[in-house]
Design an enzyme around this catalytic site. Sequence first.
Site, mmCIF file in Angstrom:
data_model
loop_
_atom_site.group_PDB
_atom_site.id
_atom_site.type_symbol
_atom_site.label_atom_id
_atom_site.label_comp_id
_atom_site.label_asym_id
_atom_site.label_seq_id
_atom_site.Cartn_x
_atom_site.Cartn_y
_atom_site.Cartn_z
ATOM 1 N N ASP A 1 23.190 29.545 -51.286
ATOM 2 C CA ASP A 1 23.623 28.958 -51.785
ATOM 3 C C ASP A 1 22.942 27.973 -52.550
ATOM 4 O O ASP A 1 21.687 28.401 -52.922
ATOM 5 C CB ASP A 1 23.037 27.560 -50.747
ATOM 6 N N TYR B 1 40.682 19.156 -56.441
ATOM 7 C CA TYR B 1 40.427 19.744 -54.951
ATOM 8 C C TYR B 1 41.635 20.299 -53.868
ATOM 9 O O TYR B 1 41.142 21.955 -53.899
ATOM 10 C CB TYR B 1 39.521 18.592 -53.863
#
Length: 335
Positions: free
Chosen positions: A32, A146
Site C-alpha cells: 500500500d 473511475y
Amino acid sequence: MKNILVTGGAGYIGSHCVKRLTDDGYRVTVLDNLDIGHRAAVENASAGKAQFVQADLRDTELVTKALRDNAIEGVIHFAALAQVGESVQYPLRYYDNNTAGSVSLLRAMDAAGVKRIVFSSTCATYGEPASMPITEDMPQIPINPYGWSKLMTERALTDYANASEGFGFAALRYFNVAGSDPNGIIGEDHNPESHIIPVVLNCALGKVPKMKIFGDDYDTPDGTCIRDYIHVNDLVDAHVVVMNALNDGDQRFYNLGTGTGSTVMQIIEAGREVTGHAIPAEMGPRRPGDPPMLYADPSKIKNELGWQAKCTDIKQMVADAWTWFKNNPDGYRDK
Ligand code: UDP
C-alpha cells in the site's frame, strides 16, 4: 495457496480482507502506498501478523521484489482511487493510479511468475444499464473516468490472460460495499467522506450537523435512489472463494451484490433505529450522474461457485458500521 499479496490492504475493504486471510492462516503481505490507507488498519486487521510493504503499484521493480521475496502465489488487488466525482475532476489521476498501476502490477507478476489475481472491479463499469437487475453480460459503457479506469483494467487483464499460459484471473464487480467487521477495530475512514452510510453515522456522531438527501423525485417507491448494499465481510469472503476456485486459463467476471436494493430513506431510517440519534436530513437536489436504481443479479457466482451473500439485512450492515464509528469517532487518528 498460502502466500497472498493484498494490494490496498491498508484501506477499508483491503483491511477486511487482510483480517479474513490472516484469521484463516494465510501468509499475507500488504502492499500500500498509504496515500489513502492507514498503517494502523493493517496492524489491527492482522494483529501484527501481516507483512507490510509501503510501495506504489507503479514502482514495478519494488512490486516485483515484494512478490519474489514473499513467494507470492496469488494477488488480491484492491489498491485504487474510488471517488466518482474526483475522477471527473482529475481523470489522469484515475488512469494513472488505477489503470497504469494495475498494468504495472501485471508486469511485476509477469516478471515474478505469479499466475493468479482477483481484481476489484465495479458496477460503475456498466454505466446506466437499460434494465435491472444487472447481469454480467450487459453492455459496459461507463459514464465517468473511475468506471473507465476499472473497465480498462478488466480489458488489460483479459488481453494479458489471452497471451499468457497458465494465468487465471477474476474481476469482481462490486455494488455498494457497507458495514464493518463486528469487532469494531477496522472500518471505513475516508477523508473527505461522501458515502451514504458513513455520512449518516457521522451525522449521528454530531460531526455532520445535517445531511442532505440527493433527490426525492426519482421513480422509486419513496422517491430516493436505490442501491444494492453488500456487507464488506461477505464481499471479502467472495474473494477468498474465487481465489481458491481459479484455474489455469480462467477469466471470470462476477457481480458482487445481494440482488436487493435499499433506498436512501431506508438507510437513514436504519441509521436512526441503530444509533438512537435523530439524524437530521434535508432534501437537496439530485446529485449529477446518480442513476435512480442499481442492483445486481448475483446468480452467476451462485450458480458457478455456490457463493451468495449471507447478510441481506441493511440494518445489520448499518449496525456493524456503527460499532466502528462509535468506537473510533476520529478514525485511525493518523491523518
Ligand atoms: N446520498 C445522499 N446523501 C449523501 C450521500 C449519498 O443522498 O450525503 C445518496 C446518493 O445520491 C446515492 C446513494 O446515497 O443515491 C448512495 O451514494 P453513495 O455515494 O454512498 O454510493 P454510490 O452509489 O454513489 O457509489
